[in-house]
Design a protein around this motif. Structure first.
Motif, PDB file in Angstrom:
ATOM      1  N   THR A  18      42.382  46.234  41.692  1.00  0.00           N
ATOM      2  CA  THR A  18      41.244  44.961  41.487  1.00  0.00           C
ATOM      3  C   THR A  18      42.298  43.584  41.396  1.00  0.00           C
ATOM      4  OG1 THR A  18      40.154  46.484  40.040  1.00  0.00           O
ATOM      5  CG2 THR A  18      39.615  44.206  40.091  1.00  0.00           C
ATOM      6  N   TYR A  19      43.502  43.640  40.838  1.00  0.00           N
ATOM      7  CA  TYR A  19      44.512  42.535  40.667  1.00  0.00           C
ATOM      8  C   TYR A  19      44.741  42.258  42.025  1.00  0.00           C
ATOM      9  CZ  TYR A  19      48.321  39.865  39.118  1.00  0.00           C
ATOM     10  OH  TYR A  19      49.026  38.627  39.043  1.00  0.00           O
ATOM     11  N   GLN A  59      49.361  49.792  25.736  1.00  0.00           N
ATOM     12  CA  GLN A  59      50.032  50.362  26.605  1.00  0.00           C
ATOM     13  C   GLN A  59      50.311  49.334  27.893  1.00  0.00           C
ATOM     14  OE1 GLN A  59      47.393  49.770  29.516  1.00  0.00           O
ATOM     15  NE2 GLN A  59      48.774  51.061  30.718  1.00  0.00           N
ATOM     16  N   SER A  60      49.798  48.256  27.699  1.00  0.00           N
ATOM     17  CA  SER A  60      50.167  47.187  28.718  1.00  0.00           C
ATOM     18  C   SER A  60      51.560  46.605  28.392  1.00  0.00           C
ATOM     19  CB  SER A  60      49.248  46.417  29.187  1.00  0.00           C
ATOM     20  OG  SER A  60      48.692  45.566  27.995  1.00  0.00           O
ATOM     21  N   ASP A  68      34.227  51.031  43.734  1.00  0.00           N
ATOM     22  CA  ASP A  68      33.200  49.736  43.690  1.00  0.00           C
ATOM     23  C   ASP A  68      33.764  48.517  43.391  1.00  0.00           C
ATOM     24  OD1 ASP A  68      30.525  49.058  42.504  1.00  0.00           O
ATOM     25  OD2 ASP A  68      31.477  48.923  40.542  1.00  0.00           O
ATOM     26  N   LYS A  69      34.997  48.632  42.817  1.00  0.00           N
ATOM     27  CA  LYS A  69      35.353  47.225  42.325  1.00  0.00           C
ATOM     28  C   LYS A  69      36.116  46.615  43.528  1.00  0.00           C
ATOM     29  CE  LYS A  69      35.219  47.260  37.624  1.00  0.00           C
ATOM     30  NZ  LYS A  69      34.104  48.447  37.579  1.00  0.00           N
ATOM     31  N   ARG A 128      29.499  41.684  40.217  1.00  0.00           N
ATOM     32  CA  ARG A 128      28.776  42.206  39.061  1.00  0.00           C
ATOM     33  C   ARG A 128      29.372  41.544  37.821  1.00  0.00           C
ATOM     34  NH1 ARG A 128      28.760  47.648  41.288  1.00  0.00           N
ATOM     35  NH2 ARG A 128      26.630  47.984  42.477  1.00  0.00           N
ATOM     36  N   ALA A 171      42.959  37.920  36.880  1.00  0.00           N
ATOM     37  CA  ALA A 171      43.918  38.316  37.959  1.00  0.00           C
ATOM     38  C   ALA A 171      44.241  37.100  38.481  1.00  0.00           C
ATOM     39  CB  ALA A 171      43.301  39.272  38.880  1.00  0.00           C
ATOM     40  N   ALA A 172      43.305  36.080  38.807  1.00  0.00           N
ATOM     41  CA  ALA A 172      43.578  34.719  39.415  1.00  0.00           C
ATOM     42  C   ALA A 172      44.459  34.104  38.613  1.00  0.00           C
ATOM     43  CB  ALA A 172      42.421  33.991  39.635  1.00  0.00           C
ATOM     44  N   LYS A 213      40.133  46.061  30.473  1.00  0.00           N
ATOM     45  CA  LYS A 213      40.848  45.555  31.681  1.00  0.00           C
ATOM     46  C   LYS A 213      41.432  43.943  31.392  1.00  0.00           C
ATOM     47  CE  LYS A 213      39.027  48.492  35.012  1.00  0.00           C
ATOM     48  NZ  LYS A 213      38.741  49.576  33.908  1.00  0.00           N
ATOM     49  N   VAL A 233      33.043  42.720  36.851  1.00  0.00           N
ATOM     50  CA  VAL A 233      34.249  42.418  37.571  1.00  0.00           C
ATOM     51  C   VAL A 233      34.577  40.973  37.556  1.00  0.00           C
ATOM     52  CG1 VAL A 233      34.925  42.458  40.021  1.00  0.00           C
ATOM     53  CG2 VAL A 233      33.579  44.146  39.346  1.00  0.00           C
ATOM     54  N   GLN A 241      44.608  44.194  29.567  1.00  0.00           N
ATOM     55  CA  GLN A 241      45.921  44.486  30.322  1.00  0.00           C
ATOM     56  C   GLN A 241      46.287  43.311  31.234  1.00  0.00           C
ATOM     57  OE1 GLN A 241      45.533  48.444  32.597  1.00  0.00           O
ATOM     58  NE2 GLN A 241      43.754  48.684  31.577  1.00  0.00           N
ATOM     59  N   LEU A 242      45.343  42.409  31.615  1.00  0.00           N
ATOM     60  CA  LEU A 242      45.641  41.169  32.347  1.00  0.00           C
ATOM     61  C   LEU A 242      45.918  39.904  31.334  1.00  0.00           C
ATOM     62  CD1 LEU A 242      42.601  41.964  34.844  1.00  0.00           C
ATOM     63  CD2 LEU A 242      45.242  42.010  35.447  1.00  0.00           C
ATOM     64  N   LEU A 272      50.047  47.579  34.349  1.00  0.00           N
ATOM     65  CA  LEU A 272      48.640  47.799  34.719  1.00  0.00           C
ATOM     66  C   LEU A 272      48.429  49.522  34.837  1.00  0.00           C
ATOM     67  CD1 LEU A 272      48.093  44.593  36.942  1.00  0.00           C
ATOM     68  CD2 LEU A 272      47.679  44.863  34.479  1.00  0.00           C
ATOM     69  N   ARG A 273      47.358  49.877  34.466  1.00  0.00           N
ATOM     70  CA  ARG A 273      47.031  51.053  34.747  1.00  0.00           C
ATOM     71  C   ARG A 273      46.520  51.307  36.196  1.00  0.00           C
ATOM     72  NH1 ARG A 273      43.586  51.439  29.753  1.00  0.00           N
ATOM     73  NH2 ARG A 273      44.790  52.311  27.968  1.00  0.00           N
ATOM     74  N   GLU A 292      43.848  52.154  37.797  1.00  0.00           N
ATOM     75  CA  GLU A 292      42.881  51.690  38.328  1.00  0.00           C
ATOM     76  C   GLU A 292      42.354  50.057  38.191  1.00  0.00           C
ATOM     77  OE1 GLU A 292      43.347  53.772  35.719  1.00  0.00           O
ATOM     78  OE2 GLU A 292      42.163  53.370  34.057  1.00  0.00           O
ATOM     79  N   VAL A 293      43.481  49.326  37.496  1.00  0.00           N
ATOM     80  CA  VAL A 293      43.050  48.037  37.483  1.00  0.00           C
ATOM     81  C   VAL A 293      44.026  47.439  38.520  1.00  0.00           C
ATOM     82  CG1 VAL A 293      43.668  45.934  35.932  1.00  0.00           C
ATOM     83  CG2 VAL A 293      43.011  48.153  34.861  1.00  0.00           C
ATOM     84  N   THR A 314      37.729  40.110  35.338  1.00  0.00           N
ATOM     85  CA  THR A 314      39.053  40.986  35.779  1.00  0.00           C
ATOM     86  C   THR A 314      39.461  39.882  36.985  1.00  0.00           C
ATOM     87  OG1 THR A 314      37.902  43.106  35.514  1.00  0.00           O
ATOM     88  CG2 THR A 314      40.084  42.835  36.818  1.00  0.00           C
ATOM     89  N   GLU A 357      35.561  54.316  40.374  1.00  0.00           N
ATOM     90  CA  GLU A 357      35.327  53.031  39.838  1.00  0.00           C
ATOM     91  C   GLU A 357      36.048  51.725  40.705  1.00  0.00           C
ATOM     92  OE1 GLU A 357      36.974  52.768  35.775  1.00  0.00           O
ATOM     93  OE2 GLU A 357      37.667  50.623  36.258  1.00  0.00           O
TER      94      GLU A 357
END
Lengths: 243, 243
Positions: B231-232, A138-139, B94-95, A225, A235-236, A95, A228, A98-99, B224-225, B227-228, A231, B91
């Motif tokens: 969350t972002y 990938q990102s 949850d996030k 958690r 993101a921030a 994660k 998290v 990617q960020l 970003l995938r 699933e990310v 991430t 997932e």
């Protein structure tokens, strides 16, 4: 377009020599042929390349354009985290890569209930770096996130001098230094952010962090958690500095 | 302190009656006794309670204080996402629950390569709601995230009228409406944000989204995938409005 990270020593006079797992990926997974295009990154720059030769163990491609990509955060960010289970660490690495994070540092802390087995440590860190490489590709990043071997808490404290800003996420904050106020100043280039292990950061550790100049930050009113929190932080940072 | 969500019908005249899985959790997992304290939420308010009776299938607790907790985002956020594999959806749920979202909506879209099996659909959605409940409790929220049954894309478009702001994350944006500019206005109360499935949002879908007034937003220069991305978005909203 498919993107591959290579060592800069694999780029010689405008030609890129790719072997190992990326050779396998290019020839067997992607089934690429002569004249197909790929992007190659040497962890600093990225290049548009054309495949000119495929032999039994090497793909040779020729650089025909240096790309001007702006994929990296304007700051270097290291995420340090109390050692967590391997699967969780791998999820975090995927994660935060990617960020836009640059480094992931595992820290042995008082409330870690996981010990990384020394015997298998190198194998685990290798696998984490592989995950980081794939997520970087990938990102569409131009730099890879690096995972280092775990360090002890006292050595984390010594890193204070290598960064111009060291933060730690902490839920019990009297005097809250807001992450937003800190990021808005835009005067920091190398940032380290510590997130506790599942058991949290101990009071003794908090005192030691404060004594060397780490700043506590809140990540909002809910309990996050440990997997998290990194991430959220990344993101921030992206939100404040990139969009 | 341990926190449990109950139906408001289980709160009668200052007493809370807990049965089912939470009964099991209180008595067998936490091994609580008479006089132990818990926090009970009815999805709107939260109460400090003391256990006063435990019988064969019900824990009775007495409310002795209504809590004044500020754990919820100042806006209602629905995350809509093209249908992804169950594990990925779980997932994401949850996030985004930890990050304060209120609803998760699965949307059948052109490039979804996953079909939710109708036979097992109810069971899957039940399981997702259970994950949301647990994450809501663990993150100390006073409201539960709700997972609804999947809807078709054309029904998503109709939801435009139920929200005062509808956004979609899209990597190819000519004229970028910045998420930051939108959030800074602080004039929206009900926000829906669509994230595409793994295959992305099709051009035809983009046209339809634009035609009903969904606004495209960028989530930074990296890919970003799926699933990310949720969350972002949630971290950005929390960062802008809460810290």
């Amino acid at each position: 377009m498919q993107r591959y990270f290579v060592e800069s020593s694999n780029i010689i006079n405008g030609y890129v020599y790719i072997n190992g797992e990326d050779y396998h990926h290019i020839t067997k997974v992607m089934r690429m042929k002569i004249d197909d295009e790929i992007i190659v990154c040497d962890n600093q720059d990225s290049y548009l390349c054309k495949i000119i030769e495929i032999n039994a163990e090497c793909v040779t491609s020729q650089i025909f354009k240096k790309l001007d990509e702006k994929k990296e955060l304007p700051v270097n960010v290291t995420i340090a985290q109390g050692v967590v289970r391997r699967e969780k660490a791998e999820e975090v690495i995927d994660k935060i890569t990617q960020l836009g994070a640059n480094k992931y540092l595992m820290v042995n802390m008082e409330r870690c209930n996981v010990k990384l087995n020394d015997e298998k440590l190198n194998k685990k860190v290798d696998r984490m770096n592989k995950i980081a490489k794939e997520a970087s590709e990938q990102s569409h990043r131009t730099r890879k996130l690096v995972v280092e071997n775990p360090i002890d808490f006292k050595n984390l404290l010594k890193l204070k001098n290598e960064y111009d800003l060291c933060l730690y996420a902490y839920e019990v904050i009297d005097k809250d230094e807001s992450l937003k106020n800190i990021l808005k100043q835009k005067k920091y280039q190398n940032i380290l952010i510590l997130v506790g292990p599942e058991g949290g950061i101990s009071l003794k550790e908090v005192e030691m962090l404060n004594s060397v100049g780490f700043i506590p930050i809140s990540l909002g009113p809910r309990i996050l958690r440990t997997e998290v929190a990194p991430t959220y932080v990344m993101a921030a940072i992206s939100y404040e500095l990139e969009i």
